[in-house]
Design an enzyme around this catalytic site. Structure first.
Site, PDB file in Angstrom:
ATOM      1  CB  CYS A 121      -0.814  -0.187   1.218  1.00 19.70           C
ATOM      2  SG  CYS A 121      -2.165  -1.368   1.086  1.00 19.70           S
ATOM      3  CG  HIS A 259      -3.117   3.279   2.351  1.00 19.20           C
ATOM      4  ND1 HIS A 259      -3.425   3.385   1.285  1.00 19.20           N
ATOM      5  CD2 HIS A 259      -3.057   2.213   3.089  1.00 19.20           C
ATOM      6  CE1 HIS A 259      -4.078   1.890   1.074  1.00 19.20           C
ATOM      7  NE2 HIS A 259      -3.725   1.625   2.380  1.00 19.20           N
ATOM      8  CG  ASN A 289      -6.714  -0.655   1.604  1.00 16.60           C
ATOM      9  OD1 ASN A 289      -6.166  -0.469   0.708  1.00 16.60           O
ATOM     10  ND2 ASN A 289      -6.138  -1.531   2.767  1.00 16.60           N
TER      11      ASN A 289
HETATM   12  N1  COA Z   1     -18.592  -8.191   9.653  1.00 17.96           N
HETATM   13  C1  COA Z   1     -19.206  -8.551  10.770  1.00 17.96           C
HETATM   14  N2  COA Z   1     -18.261  -8.989  11.783  1.00 17.96           N
HETATM   15  C2  COA Z   1     -16.968  -9.158  11.539  1.00 17.96           C
HETATM   16  C3  COA Z   1     -16.460  -8.877  10.240  1.00 17.96           C
HETATM   17  C4  COA Z   1     -17.480  -8.307   9.261  1.00 17.96           C
HETATM   18  N3  COA Z   1     -16.724  -7.980   7.985  1.00 17.96           N
HETATM   19  N4  COA Z   1     -15.126  -9.182  10.304  1.00 17.96           N
HETATM   20  C5  COA Z   1     -14.885  -9.464  11.372  1.00 17.96           C
HETATM   21  N5  COA Z   1     -16.209  -9.370  12.316  1.00 17.96           N
HETATM   22  C6  COA Z   1     -16.096  -9.762  13.504  1.00 17.96           C
HETATM   23  C7  COA Z   1     -15.037 -10.995  14.029  1.00 17.96           C
HETATM   24  O1  COA Z   1     -15.440 -12.066  13.774  1.00 17.96           O
HETATM   25  C8  COA Z   1     -14.940 -10.582  15.484  1.00 17.96           C
HETATM   26  O2  COA Z   1     -16.140 -11.344  15.953  1.00 17.96           O
HETATM   27  P1  COA Z   1     -15.873 -11.949  17.579  1.00 17.96           P
HETATM   28  O3  COA Z   1     -15.497 -10.869  18.459  1.00 17.96           O
HETATM   29  O4  COA Z   1     -17.292 -12.540  17.832  1.00 17.96           O
HETATM   30  O5  COA Z   1     -14.606 -12.895  17.426  1.00 17.96           O
HETATM   31  C9  COA Z   1     -15.160  -9.140  15.621  1.00 17.96           C
HETATM   32  O6  COA Z   1     -15.924  -8.763  14.493  1.00 17.96           O
HETATM   33  C10 COA Z   1     -13.846  -8.461  15.507  1.00 17.96           C
HETATM   34  O7  COA Z   1     -14.016  -7.324  15.629  1.00 17.96           O
HETATM   35  P2  COA Z   1     -12.705  -6.491  16.134  1.00 17.96           P
HETATM   36  O8  COA Z   1     -11.315  -7.277  15.556  1.00 17.96           O
HETATM   37  O9  COA Z   1     -12.505  -6.150  17.408  1.00 17.96           O
HETATM   38  O10 COA Z   1     -12.889  -5.361  14.860  1.00 17.96           O
HETATM   39  P3  COA Z   1     -12.115  -4.036  15.073  1.00 17.96           P
HETATM   40  O11 COA Z   1     -12.743  -2.946  15.407  1.00 17.96           O
HETATM   41  O12 COA Z   1     -10.426  -4.395  15.323  1.00 17.96           O
HETATM   42  O13 COA Z   1     -11.900  -3.885  13.526  1.00 17.96           O
HETATM   43  C11 COA Z   1     -10.644  -4.178  11.454  1.00 17.96           C
HETATM   44  C12 COA Z   1     -11.208  -4.909  12.362  1.00 17.96           C
HETATM   45  C13 COA Z   1     -10.118  -4.971  10.529  1.00 17.96           C
HETATM   46  C14 COA Z   1     -11.719  -3.139  10.644  1.00 17.96           C
HETATM   47  C15 COA Z   1      -9.406  -3.289  12.097  1.00 17.96           C
HETATM   48  O14 COA Z   1      -8.716  -4.263  12.902  1.00 17.96           O
HETATM   49  C16 COA Z   1      -8.786  -2.581  10.949  1.00 17.96           C
HETATM   50  O15 COA Z   1      -9.157  -1.839  10.201  1.00 17.96           O
HETATM   51  N6  COA Z   1      -7.428  -3.196  10.853  1.00 17.96           N
HETATM   52  C17 COA Z   1      -6.645  -2.659   9.745  1.00 17.96           C
HETATM   53  C18 COA Z   1      -6.897  -3.438   8.594  1.00 17.96           C
HETATM   54  C19 COA Z   1      -6.317  -2.598   7.327  1.00 17.96           C
HETATM   55  O16 COA Z   1      -6.612  -1.399   6.879  1.00 17.96           O
HETATM   56  N7  COA Z   1      -5.353  -3.196   6.645  1.00 17.96           N
HETATM   57  C20 COA Z   1      -4.677  -2.718   5.478  1.00 17.96           C
HETATM   58  C21 COA Z   1      -3.846  -1.859   5.879  1.00 17.96           C
HETATM   59  S1  COA Z   1      -2.698  -1.310   4.484  1.00 17.96           S
END
Ligand code: COA
Length: 336
Positions: A121, A259, A289
């Protein structure tokens, strides 16, 4: 500015053409909720994403890249023959061999130098850094393209990843201009934890085979929380570094183009820097993204909204797999 940091001027380079290509098909969060256990509410509240563009079957990264490049050339009134080099930043090349840039060059009718950069990215920012140096030291006009079809490498059934990504391409033409300033840049990488965000198999470490197919280990996976924390810290740190190197304050920044991975990441970076929220440009809500394509797509989006004016100080920052990260300053004197 600290006493030990000398001020660094930017290169005498400007953006003289800017173009994009987004695939025609738009997939909303509600569309995704029909095929996987997710919801518009979850995706919006965690990421700010409302929709993303998805490449058509048979539509590859070079197709998007060539269309964005053509648009950038037209935007600046350039002929293909004016371009001395073509740099394609991508982490989703058409093929392992050859690179995508020569394919794009062929589509444009060019035999200029053409090569890929894979810094995930952060690739477009890395490409800008390299191209600005080439342009400033006599190569002439350089086309820098960020192009991706990320939806091809995510498991369409993995809701934790599939909802985040989209496809698209953006391109700029850089030209020498003694009255312009592009930079300084601060780029970095830390490859000690590649599995934080990667495709575990399908490369030379673990080639593609029937077991990989069965496991699905050729798909993109990540530790979302770790990626989130690193993205915020690294983009803020690199941004501070370039501001310090340029002898500027955050209040001198007219527009921040980070980004576009997640609105919460962008807001957190802006908050750490003390940047006014209205200077933080957001397009991830409509694009998802798009990895290396996200910054040029956001730049074009900002221009379309009338948010770029000659003389504006634009702060660019990126973070991606590798890990890779970077920031750069641009005094906008460009295609408007
Ligand atoms: N829809 C619904 N529920 C989802 C889901 C979706 N698309 N994806 C994951 N979940 C669930 C998981 O199963 C988990 O459930 P559980 O608690 O019962 O196990 C829960 O949601 C996880 O929530 P959490 O990990 O606390 O969410 P978060 O607030 O940390 O957000 C991301 C997750 C991925 C959005 C966040 O970590 C993020 O944005 N990370 C960076 C990702 C990124 O930008 N990557 C590329 C960078 S270049």
């Amino acid at each position: 500015m600290s006493a030990t940091t000398p001020t660094r001027a930017g290169a005498a380079v400007r953006v003289a053409g800017l173009g994009v290509r987004l695939p025609d098909r738009v997939v909303t969060n509600d569309d995704l909720a029909k095929v996987m256990d997710t919801s518009d509410e979850w995706i919006r509240s965690r990421t700010g994403i409302r929709q993303r563009h998805v490449a058509a079957p048979g539509e590859a990264t070079s197709d998007l890249a060539a269309a964005a490049a053509r648009a950038a050339l037209d935007d600046g009134g350039f002929e293909v023959a004016d371009v001395a080099a073509i740099v394609v930043a991508t982490t989703t090349p058409d093929h392992t061999v050859p690179g995508t840039a020569p394919l794009v060059a062929a589509r444009l009718g060019s035999q200029a130098a053409a090569f890929d950069i894979n810094a995930a990215c952060s690739g477009f920012l890395y490409g800008l850094r390299l191209a600005a140096g080439m342009t400033a030291t006599g190569d002439g006009a350089v086309l820098v393209i960020g192009a991706e079809t990320l939806t091809r490498i995510v498991d369409p059934g993995d809701r934790s990843v599939a909802v985040l990504f989209g496809d698209g391409a953006g391109a700029v033409v850089l030209v020498p201009d003694d009255a312009a300033s592009f930079g300084p840049f601060s780029l970095g990488a830390d490859g000690t934890q590649p599995s934080m965000l990667w495709t575990a198999a399908g490369g030379t470490r673990r080639p593609f085979d029937a077991v990989v197919l069965e496991e699905g280990s050729h798909y993109l996976t990540m530790r979302g929380g770790d990626v989130y924390r690193n993205a915020v810290a690294r983009m803020a740190q690199a941004s501070r570094e370039v501001l310090e190197q340029a002898g500027l304050k955050v209040s001198d920044v007219d527009l921040f183009i980070g980004h576009q991975a997640n609105v919460r990441i962008l807001d957190a970076v802006a908050s750490r820097l003390g940047l006014a929220p209205e200077r933080n440009h957001v397009s991830v809500d409509r694009h998802g993204n798009t990895s290396a394509a996200s910054i040029p797509l956001a730049l074009a989006d900002a221009r379309d909204q009338g948010r770029l004016h000659d003389g504006d100080t634009v702060l660019l920052a990126a973070f991606g797999a590798g890990l890779t990260w970077g920031a750069g300053l641009l005094s906008w004197k460009g295609a408007s």
